[in-house]
Motif scaffolding. Sequence first.
Motif, PDB file in Angstrom:
ATOM      1  N   SER A  20      63.605 -20.337  92.999  1.00 10.02           N
ATOM      2  CA  SER A  20      62.381 -21.076  93.294  1.00 10.02           C
ATOM      3  C   SER A  20      61.113 -20.306  92.918  1.00 10.02           C
ATOM      4  O   SER A  20      60.120 -20.898  92.530  1.00 10.02           O
ATOM      5  N   GLY A  21      61.075 -18.994  93.021  1.00 13.36           N
ATOM      6  CA  GLY A  21      59.865 -18.225  92.708  1.00 13.36           C
ATOM      7  C   GLY A  21      59.818 -17.712  91.277  1.00 13.36           C
ATOM      8  O   GLY A  21      58.898 -16.973  90.915  1.00 13.36           O
ATOM      9  N   ALA A  22      60.742 -18.096  90.424  1.00 21.45           N
ATOM     10  CA  ALA A  22      60.807 -17.591  89.051  1.00 21.45           C
ATOM     11  C   ALA A  22      59.713 -18.215  88.189  1.00 21.45           C
ATOM     12  O   ALA A  22      59.376 -19.389  88.335  1.00 21.45           O
ATOM     13  N   LYS A  23      59.124 -17.385  87.316  1.00 26.67           N
ATOM     14  CA  LYS A  23      58.115 -17.873  86.380  1.00 26.67           C
ATOM     15  C   LYS A  23      58.688 -17.787  84.977  1.00 26.67           C
ATOM     16  O   LYS A  23      59.408 -16.841  84.648  1.00 26.67           O
ATOM     17  N   PRO A  24      58.349 -18.740  84.106  1.00 25.35           N
ATOM     18  CA  PRO A  24      58.848 -18.648  82.726  1.00 25.35           C
ATOM     19  C   PRO A  24      58.219 -17.453  82.012  1.00 25.35           C
ATOM     20  O   PRO A  24      57.066 -17.104  82.256  1.00 25.35           O
ATOM     21  N   LEU A  25      58.990 -16.817  81.172  1.00 29.92           N
ATOM     22  CA  LEU A  25      58.494 -15.682  80.403  1.00 29.92           C
ATOM     23  C   LEU A  25      57.634 -16.180  79.247  1.00 29.92           C
ATOM     24  O   LEU A  25      57.979 -17.175  78.592  1.00 29.92           O
ATOM     25  N   PRO A  26      56.516 -15.491  78.967  1.00 31.35           N
ATOM     26  CA  PRO A  26      55.718 -15.899  77.810  1.00 31.35           C
ATOM     27  C   PRO A  26      56.461 -15.550  76.518  1.00 31.35           C
ATOM     28  O   PRO A  26      57.142 -14.529  76.449  1.00 31.35           O
ATOM     29  N   GLN A  27      56.304 -16.401  75.516  1.00 36.09           N
ATOM     30  CA  GLN A  27      56.973 -16.172  74.230  1.00 36.09           C
ATOM     31  C   GLN A  27      56.182 -15.154  73.425  1.00 36.09           C
ATOM     32  O   GLN A  27      54.983 -15.319  73.243  1.00 36.09           O
ATOM     33  N   ASP A  28      56.852 -14.135  72.960  1.00 36.83           N
ATOM     34  CA  ASP A  28      56.199 -13.159  72.086  1.00 36.83           C
ATOM     35  C   ASP A  28      55.944 -13.780  70.734  1.00 36.83           C
ATOM     36  O   ASP A  28      56.786 -14.499  70.198  1.00 36.83           O
TER      37      ASP A  28
END
Length: 175
Positions: A20-28
């Motif tokens: 529930s607290g996970a954030k998507p990783l930004p794409q390099d």
Amino acid sequence: MKKTPPITDEDIQLFRDAVSGAKPLPQDSHLPERPKRRPKKAVTLANSSPDSHLFYFSDLYEGVFPDSGALSFAQPGEDPHLPKRLKRGEFQPAVVLDLHGLTQEKAKEELAGLLAYCQQEHLNCACIVHGKGLGILARRVPNWLVQHPNVRAFHTAPTEWGRDGALLVLLKTPQ
């Protein structure tokens, strides 16, 4: 085999609570750097001038080969079953020469260089890809190979090596 139990609603809720607290990783936007390739070195033959092995090939010589079907040849004095053994794949080529797009003169030089290279490196089998095209090299290459003293036998290549557009060549190796 074990059958996995079906996923229950309780399992789905447990998973959702865990992430529930996970954030998507930004794409390099940075792409990994490709390793630099070293340019290929030309093969040099020891104690050999470029034209020293061309005397074997006469353009005036015409061997007698069937107009259609597989090309097959064994030097006199060699086992007559060698071409069939080449056809069956008992010998695997250690080197492949592709003559596509070459003139007859350049193809003759490359073929002579290949045969000298195989002799120098003690390689007994080679694949020569002449292609089909207009059939000029397809007719010339067998005539040149018949004239070379180190060629024991050749046969039209099996499918995995080029079929009608290639020849497998068996060569004598120095003892």
